[in-house]
Design an enzyme around this catalytic site. Sequence first.
Site, mmCIF file in Angstrom:
data_model
loop_
_atom_site.group_PDB
_atom_site.id
_atom_site.type_symbol
_atom_site.label_atom_id
_atom_site.label_comp_id
_atom_site.label_asym_id
_atom_site.label_seq_id
_atom_site.Cartn_x
_atom_site.Cartn_y
_atom_site.Cartn_z
ATOM 1 N N ASP A 1 64.151 49.316 60.913
ATOM 2 C CA ASP A 1 64.134 48.914 59.387
ATOM 3 C C ASP A 1 65.229 49.642 58.807
ATOM 4 O O ASP A 1 65.755 49.456 57.326
ATOM 5 C CB ASP A 1 62.946 49.436 58.791
ATOM 6 N N HIS B 1 65.119 50.494 69.635
ATOM 7 C CA HIS B 1 64.695 48.927 69.476
ATOM 8 C C HIS B 1 65.671 48.174 68.737
ATOM 9 O O HIS B 1 65.324 47.151 68.339
ATOM 10 C CB HIS B 1 63.376 48.958 69.012
HETATM 11 P P1 NAD Z 1 52.690 51.205 65.918
HETATM 12 O O1 NAD Z 1 52.666 50.040 64.701
HETATM 13 O O2 NAD Z 1 52.309 50.689 67.145
HETATM 14 O O3 NAD Z 1 52.002 52.392 65.404
HETATM 15 C C1 NAD Z 1 52.045 53.114 64.187
HETATM 16 C C2 NAD Z 1 51.397 54.416 63.920
HETATM 17 O O4 NAD Z 1 51.806 54.959 63.002
HETATM 18 C C3 NAD Z 1 49.873 54.183 64.414
HETATM 19 O O5 NAD Z 1 49.442 55.085 65.530
HETATM 20 C C4 NAD Z 1 49.646 54.560 63.049
HETATM 21 O O6 NAD Z 1 48.209 55.555 63.213
HETATM 22 C C5 NAD Z 1 50.584 55.639 62.227
HETATM 23 N N1 NAD Z 1 50.510 55.750 61.082
HETATM 24 C C6 NAD Z 1 50.366 54.914 59.975
HETATM 25 N N2 NAD Z 1 50.601 55.163 58.870
HETATM 26 C C7 NAD Z 1 50.937 56.678 58.971
HETATM 27 C C8 NAD Z 1 51.429 57.571 58.182
HETATM 28 N N3 NAD Z 1 51.464 57.297 56.736
HETATM 29 N N4 NAD Z 1 51.813 58.861 58.491
HETATM 30 C C9 NAD Z 1 51.661 59.305 60.099
HETATM 31 N N5 NAD Z 1 51.329 58.103 60.795
HETATM 32 C C10 NAD Z 1 51.083 57.000 60.542
HETATM 33 O O7 NAD Z 1 54.095 51.357 65.836
HETATM 34 P P2 NAD Z 1 54.987 52.079 66.973
HETATM 35 O O8 NAD Z 1 54.457 53.031 67.904
HETATM 36 O O9 NAD Z 1 56.234 52.284 66.449
HETATM 37 O O10 NAD Z 1 55.591 50.969 68.087
HETATM 38 C C11 NAD Z 1 55.482 49.582 68.090
HETATM 39 C C12 NAD Z 1 56.740 49.082 67.604
HETATM 40 O O11 NAD Z 1 56.823 48.225 66.463
HETATM 41 C C13 NAD Z 1 58.124 49.376 67.949
HETATM 42 O O12 NAD Z 1 58.865 48.696 69.125
HETATM 43 C C14 NAD Z 1 58.873 49.110 66.455
HETATM 44 O O13 NAD Z 1 60.200 48.714 66.770
HETATM 45 C C15 NAD Z 1 58.012 47.898 66.006
HETATM 46 N N6 NAD Z 1 58.011 48.019 64.570
HETATM 47 C C16 NAD Z 1 58.865 48.736 63.598
HETATM 48 C C17 NAD Z 1 58.647 48.736 62.330
HETATM 49 C C18 NAD Z 1 59.779 49.298 61.552
HETATM 50 O O14 NAD Z 1 61.285 49.078 61.825
HETATM 51 N N7 NAD Z 1 59.309 49.893 60.286
HETATM 52 C C19 NAD Z 1 57.638 48.152 61.765
HETATM 53 C C20 NAD Z 1 56.567 47.613 62.725
HETATM 54 C C21 NAD Z 1 56.858 47.614 64.007
#
Ligand code: NAD
Length: 250
Positions: free
Chosen positions: A107, A122
Amino acid sequence: MTETEEKVNQARELIESASHVVVLTGAGISSESGVPTFRGQEGLWQNFRPEELATPEAFWKDPKLVWEWYDWRRNAVKDAKPNPGHYALAELENNLENLTLITQNIDGLHQMAGSSNVTEMHGNLWQIRCTKCGDIEQNFEVPLGELPPRCKKCGEIGRPNVVWFGEMIEMSLIDSVLKAIEECQVMLIIGTSGVVEPAASMGLVAKQANKPVIEINLDETPSAGLYDIVIREKSGEILPLLFTSNRTLS
Ligand code: NAD
Ligand code: ZN
């Protein structure tokens, strides 16, 4: 002192005595900025799971569908602003000899918060890569026009410049991350579910190298039992307590 306050103090001491810190962030750090995570219910788009869309097979089967999803994700990020967690990490970069900041996020919010040295494992949501000539275009249009977008140089179909499930991350990038873990004094793992490789193993690598690992995540994660300090709170609330002058829990 509450249990969380005690853990925050321990984590702060570890960080204050370190000259090199490695930080790995995942979607959770951006959730307080309103960007949906993958594992939360809000991660679903039109009843598809991300694992069904973020693959080369899905893209070649239906490039328009996959692009519609990315268009939706770009829209979700477009107005997002960094939160106190992103800002605290940007400040840490200024106050530390050596910070290695690795993110799974695509992002761009770390950079927006002022972090200048970010390893994007990524890729980036705002880049389109040509599937034929490999040209990379920076593109901030939301929504995109005709889908899939076409390469400005050769006219072929473009794809998001991100790493999909089943795709390889550049070996040189992995090597530099492993080297940083080897050299650091403490590692922080923030807001990642710990199920997507190779990021999922990085905490284990740090533990094998006898480095203290601090995890900040709202939920349980598979390797938490091995980590030294585990804080089950929002990263946007905890990170500012770890590195800035604002150090009392409210
Ligand atoms: P994930 O969605 O699998 O996990 C998110 C984790 O964050 C969860 O374990 C959850 O418990 C925790 N979480 C949620 N809100 C939180 C907060 N306020 N404080 C602390 N922890 C919190 O995401 P991931 O492990 O990054 O992996 C999945 C893939 O998702 C990656 O490849 C990534 O590129 C992609 N992704 C990226 C974005 C982004 O760029 N913002 C968004 C969604 C997915
Ligand atoms: Zn091209």
